[in-house]
Every structure is written in structure tokens, then in C-alpha cells.
Design a protein around this motif. Structure first.
Motif, short mmCIF file in Angstrom:
data_model
loop_
_atom_site.label_atom_id
_atom_site.label_comp_id
_atom_site.label_asym_id
_atom_site.label_seq_id
_atom_site.Cartn_x
_atom_site.Cartn_y
_atom_site.Cartn_z
N PHE A 252 55.35 28.75 -103.76
CA PHE A 252 53.87 28.23 -102.97
C PHE A 252 53.37 29.27 -102.35
N LYS A 255 49.65 29.45 -102.00
CA LYS A 255 49.10 28.33 -101.39
C LYS A 255 48.71 28.19 -99.87
N TYR A 261 47.20 20.12 -95.10
CA TYR A 261 48.17 19.71 -96.27
C TYR A 261 48.09 18.17 -96.42
N GLU A 267 47.46 22.97 -98.66
CA GLU A 267 47.69 24.23 -98.21
C GLU A 267 48.68 24.68 -97.17
N GLN A 283 47.88 35.31 -96.81
CA GLN A 283 48.21 34.74 -98.47
C GLN A 283 48.44 35.98 -99.15
N GLY A 319 53.56 18.93 -104.54
CA GLY A 319 53.13 20.16 -103.93
C GLY A 319 54.20 20.76 -103.08
#
Length: 411
Positions: A252, A255, A261, A267, A283, A319
């Protein structure tokens, strides 16, 4: 009238006797409560002293401050001075100290000891303890770094500890850190995170723990040169809950973002953000840096974890389930090394195999080894002799196999 007075006197005497007896009993109970049993564990490969000396029965007055001094035998180094008390998630809780001299205040029954390890395990290491990277709640978040002396630009391995997402800290992974630094090819950092559903006024949620992991990695990358590491060459590993979090970090990382989130956007905003960098900057840098993962006996689909995750939203849970988001290897390669004990009663073989199969179906390299006879948490290192013996039997040889896997990626 005379008889009445005599009766009253008798009642008064009786009441006085009752009060006296109750007071005596209370004083006895208070006296007993103010002393606690202190038991010393006979050390191996070293010795320790306790000052003031304990009485013969081991009963020590509450509030007494004991000074513990430890000395290793030739060829050995002090690992820790510790004391253990009853209570906590696992039935007992141990408190560890890594200096040769420490003070312990007696406030309950306790066992005191010191552990010593072969000197070659740590004599070539510079150990930097308790590097603080964030404090998002009441718990200060920190990590330890194990750097080979003279290290320069070495790949870095980030370890994420287990404990049901709700106990332990970075110290429990130091045995694995020692093993992975053998040969002086890696800088290893062992990181901590918030505990789920406790510790703060608002319960901590699972996604926040992963944000802590990303924050720790961001801080480690920012300071990599200080530790002799290369911020662009990183592997992640962890066991049990840390197995889930390390797999999640590898899968992840793309993300990471500032969209929040939940509510349709999922995210992760790292708990620590380097100055002058955006979430998108972090990221991109972290995604490029994470080259491999070695999640040990972890959870890869959080759908059934009602006892840990209060949110019922399917998208929230998806997620946080690495198995739902494995990328095609042609898009991003994330080699995996997975292990599980054949006697593990918490993590079923089918769950690890399902994740392994999903990785392979996307063209990812995935090695899965079952450890014959091992139960859960064999990479842990704790003061008790049983945990350390388990690590020696299973953790040491499979840490070597993990290191061989990392060697194949980085060297």
C-alpha cells in the motif's frame, strides 16, 4: 439501674475489643501489602548484584529502590537487565534495561534477572536506541537502529514487531536484527507504532498504525546517511501483526497521500513528514525505495478481524488487506519471502498460501517456507528462557534464510 450500667459497660468493652481486633487485622494486612516478593533468576554467562541486599525471604518493603549492576563473562556482552511482573496481555509483562547499571523500584511481586549474549553478535554494531520520530497521541513513537561499524550506503531492513497490534515494542525484534546484520551487509531498524483501540482518548484505528509505519520509514530515510544506510534501498519485514503491517507497507505504499482514510478515499498520511516534502513526494520516494518484503506468519486479509477493527465498512477493510491489492510485477516488482510454523495455532497455512498464490498469479516472486515443528512468534526475543530457546531453535536458522533472500535482491 445497676444491672443496666453493667450491661452497657460490657457492650462498650465488647465494642472496644472488636475495634482493636479489626484495627490489628487491618494493620497486619497493610503491613503485608507493603512488602512484595522479589525473586532473582540465576544468570548464565555473567553475573549481577542487587543493592541493598535482599532479605532471606525475599520480602522487600514497597517503594524500596534496588540498584542492579550486571557484568558479562569473558566472550559475552550484556543484553539486558529486566524485571517481570504478573499481568498484561500475555499473562506477564517484562521491563527491560540495556545499561550495565539500573534502578528498579519495588511496587509489586517481581522477578529480576540479567541476560548475556555472545559478544560477536553485537561487538561490531553501533546500536542507536529510542530514536523518536513522532508522538501522535500519548505514546511516544520510536525506533532502534543496528548499524555495522563503519557502515556506508548499505541497504536497510525495517522490522515491524508483532503483538496483536496492541502490545510489545521495537525491543522484541532485536534478536532478528542481530541475525540480519551478520556479515555487515545491512543496516537494520526496528520500529514501534501505536496500539490499536487503546492508548488515546479516541481509540487508535488500524489505518493509523500503518501511517505510523510509513512515518517511521520516512524518518529513517531522512536520516539514513547518519546510520550508514541507503535511503533508496529498503526491505520491510515483521512478524504476526508486524507481518500484516510489513506486507501492507510493501503493497500500500502507493496509497500514501493527504486525502484521508475513509469516506470513499483511502490514503495513508505518514505520522512523520520530512520538512519541505509533500505526501506525493514521500509516496514516490518510498515506493521506489521498498524493494522487498518478508512478512512472517502474518495476516493478509483483515476481513474477519472484528476483535481488532471496529469499522464495518468493507472498503475500509479491503484497503488494509494486502491480498486485495497485489500489483502486477510488470508494474511494480515486490519480491516476498514468507514463513510460518507448522504448529502455528493462530495463522493457518491456507491463509499464507492464499497470499503466496495471489502474489505468484500477478507475476511476483514469492517464496513460502513452512518451519517444521515451530509455533507462533518464533522470531520474538524476550527475557524468558523459553522464548529465547525458541528463537535459537527456529528464529536463527530462518533468519539466515531470510537474509539469503534479501541478499538475492540487493546483492
Amino acid at each position: 439501674m445497676k444491672n443496666t450500667i453493667q450491661v452497657l459497660r460490657a457492650l462498650a468493652l465488647t465494642l472496644l475489643l472488636v475495634v482493636f481486633c479489626n484495627t490489628a487485622k487491618a494493620e497486619k494486612r497493610r503491613s503485608e501489602m507493603e512488602s512484595f516478593k522479589v525473586t532473582l533468576v540465576d544468570p548464565e554467562n555473567g553475573s549481577f548484584t542487587v543493592s541493598p541486599a535482599l532479605p532471606a525471604d525475599g520480602m522487600v518493603e514497597a517503594g524500596t529502590e534496588l540498584t542492579i549492576k550486571a557484568k558479562a563473562n569473558s566472550g559475552y556482552s550484556l543484553d539486558e537487565i529486566y524485571y517481570t511482573v504478573k499481568g498484561g496481555m500475555w499473562g506477564t509483562t517484562s521491563y527491560e534495561f540495556f545499561e550495565k547499571k539500573t534502578k528498579i523500584t519495588v511496587d509489586k511481586d517481581m522477578t529480576i534477572g540479567a541476560n548475556f549474549i555472545p559478544a560477536p553478535l553485537v561487538e561490531d554494531l553501533k546500536i542507536t536506541r529510542d530514536v523518536v520520530f513522532a508522538k501522535p497521541g500519548v505514546k511516544t513513537l520510536k525506533y532502534d537502529v543496528y548499524s555495522p561499524k563503519g557502515a556506508e550506503d548499505l541497504p536497510m531492513i525495517v522490522i515491524i514487531h508483532g503483538g496483536g497490534w496492541s502490545s510489545n515494542n521495537e525491543d522484541i525484534m532485536r534478536g532478528l536484527a542481530w541475525e540480519l546484520t551478520k556479515g555487515n551487509q545491512y543496516v537494520v531498524a526496528s520500529v514501534d507504532y501505536r496500539w490499536i483501540n487503546n492508548g488515546d482518548e479516541d481509540p487508535n484505528s488500524m489505518h493509523e498504525l500503518l501511517e505510523d509505519v510509513f512515518g517511521a520509514i520516512a524518518h529513517i530515510q531522512e536520516n539514513a546517511a547518519k546510520y550508514g544506510g541507503n535511503p533508496k534501498r529498503i526491505a520491510v519485514t515483521g512478524d504476526s501483526a508486524g507481518g500484516h503491517l510489513s506486507a501492507s507497507a510493501a503493497i500500500f505504499v502507493t496509497k500514501i497521500g493527504d486525502g484521508g482514510y475513509g469516506n470513499g478515499t483511502y490514503e495513508f498520511m505518514p505520522t512523520y513528514m520530512p520538512k519541505g516534502k509533500s505526501a506525493d513526494d514521500v509516496q514516490q520516494e518510498m515506493t521506489a525505495a521498498i524493494k522487498a518484503a518478508a512478512p512472517s506468519y502474518g495476516v493478509f486479509d483483515v476481513a474477519p478481524l472484528d476483535q481488532f477493527i471496529q469499522q464495518k465498512d468493507a472498503a475500509y477493510r479491503e484497503g488494509l488487506s494486502p491480498i486485495k491489492a497485489v500489483p502486477q510485477a510488470s508494474e511494480r516488482s515486490v519480491p516476498h519471502f514468507l514463513v510460518r510454523g507448522t504448529e502455528d495455532g493462530l495463522i493457518p497455512h491456507a491463509a499464507v498460501k492464499a497470499y503466496t498464490d495471489e502474489l505468484k498469479s500477478k507475476g511476483q516472486r514469492a517464496e513460502y517456507l513452512q518451519v517444521e515443528g515451530a509455533g507462533h512468534a518464533f522470531f520474538d526475543w524476550k527475557p524468558d528462557a523459553r522464548t529465547r530457546a525458541t528463537f535459537e531453535k527456529y528464529g536463527v536458522p530462518y533468519a539466515e534464510k531470510m537474509k539469503d533472500f534479501f541478499d538475492s535482491v540487493f546483492y
